[in-house]
Design an enzyme around this catalytic site. Sequence first.
Site, short mmCIF file in Angstrom:
data_model
loop_
_atom_site.label_atom_id
_atom_site.label_comp_id
_atom_site.label_asym_id
_atom_site.label_seq_id
_atom_site.Cartn_x
_atom_site.Cartn_y
_atom_site.Cartn_z
CB ALA A 11 -0.95 -0.02 1.19
NE ARG A 22 -1.28 8.79 -10.42
CZ ARG A 22 -2.42 8.63 -9.75
NH1 ARG A 22 -2.90 9.64 -9.03
NH2 ARG A 22 -3.08 7.49 -9.79
CB CYS A 45 -8.01 -4.90 5.14
SG CYS A 45 -6.86 -3.69 5.82
NE ARG A 72 -1.05 3.15 -13.91
CZ ARG A 72 -1.82 2.17 -14.36
NH1 ARG A 72 -1.32 0.96 -14.55
NH2 ARG A 72 -3.10 2.38 -14.62
CG ASP A 290 0.83 -1.19 8.40
OD1 ASP A 290 0.16 -0.15 8.35
OD2 ASP A 290 0.36 -2.32 8.12
CG ASN A 312 -3.59 3.07 0.27
OD1 ASN A 312 -3.21 2.89 -0.88
ND2 ASN A 312 -4.04 2.08 1.02
#
Length: 460
Positions: A11, A22, A45, A72, A290, A312
């Site tokens: 994540a 980007r 999760c 990407r 985390d 995230n």
Amino acid sequence: MERLVVIGGDAAGGATAAQARRRRGADDLEIVVVERGPYTSYSACGVPYWVGGLVAGPDALIARSPEEHRRRGLDVRLDTEAEGIDLDKREVEVRDTATGAAHRIGFDHLVLATGATPVRPPIPGIDAPGVYGVQTLDDGRALIDGFAPARTRAVVIGGGYIGIEMAEAMKQRGLAVTVLDRGAQPMSTLDPDMGVLVHTQMEALGIDVVTGADIQGIETAPDGRVRAVVTSDAEYPADVVVLGTGVRPATELARAAGLPLGDSGGIRTDLRMRVWGDDARHAGVWAAGDCVEVLNLVSGRFQHIPLGTHANKQGRVAGMNIGGDYATFPGVVGTAVSKVCDLEIGRTGLREKDAEAAGFAYETAVIESTGRAGYYPGADTMTVKMIAERVSGRLLGVQIVGRDGAAKRIDTAAVALTARMTAEDVTALDLGYAPPFSPVWDPILVAARKVAGKVAGPAL
């Protein structure tokens, strides 16, 4: 051209790399993602719901595959474990887990997104066949592969979020389920008087819950497979044992490199997710997910709160900053929701013991209400507990246990906590009302009205 090395492709790491890309093209910033497992950007999760049969398979839990990341412009290296960080040479030592071959990768920017490690209590037999963790997709696959018609009894060790979610999964699989928890009540993220509601409802759902369990060991059959879990008081037969004993921040690399860790063991960062401190060697070193500590906006203290939502957001912030933009992650109020079967659980802010530890004088109120107008079909009871600072009335925490949309009501309280509202402020919130969705006085408003009366004088 600069190079960004991201350690961890789930994540936080995936979000960091995607946001940086980007903003900076491949001719300006090379991005290397080092992931020790075979997957990237997946929802851990969701593993209990896959195990329980509610989710079709692991592919549904993958938000972005390694191939998508590569398309990407990311150099994603799977089955590659980072084994050391040399801050002086600005290099990461990595090893191919299949071949054992090791090499070094230089970096201009480094992001530690190493996640968290499941806690495995040091009890005899914990590594026996039939004992499972549920941290990764591979863990979920191993557990599903371990099911067999003759295996009908499950013991879940730990009554926190993962523990109760796995108890539900085992129940849906048709197994007889016992949850062993060392605490006075399951769900230690709630106050005990709310945890007992979870305990009672789990028992009503057919899940045995044993609290105050002092686990001595895991017994095995002659073939070596798990046979039972033994506590100081009893023995609980088990064909399957699932560990729900929590996680700790995976900070071995950070510690060995001399990066700053906080009181809870997580990496300490600033608001932009840069590793804390004025050591010149820390320049260009970031951390997210985390493995880091977060600031609790209510208590003012740093905590380790491992949730995908934070990971995230923190990854997005780190990636934006590396990409040349400006973003911050100011902290959290400690919001979390879960469920076991149709019982919903939500909490945000401080528990009573948290408020005491932070030095607050406080009042509490507990109310029962319904999630819809009482006369509307399907209305069901929920219990709301609200904690507010004495005299000032500042909202400190809210806990909800119930059905019929109970858990997501916690979001209203989370916004109120973030805005530092008082209980009296909350009573005036213009919340939506119609009989199918809420009583005239929403349960959050009822609890706020009651606790506001206790902190400010006579009951309202």
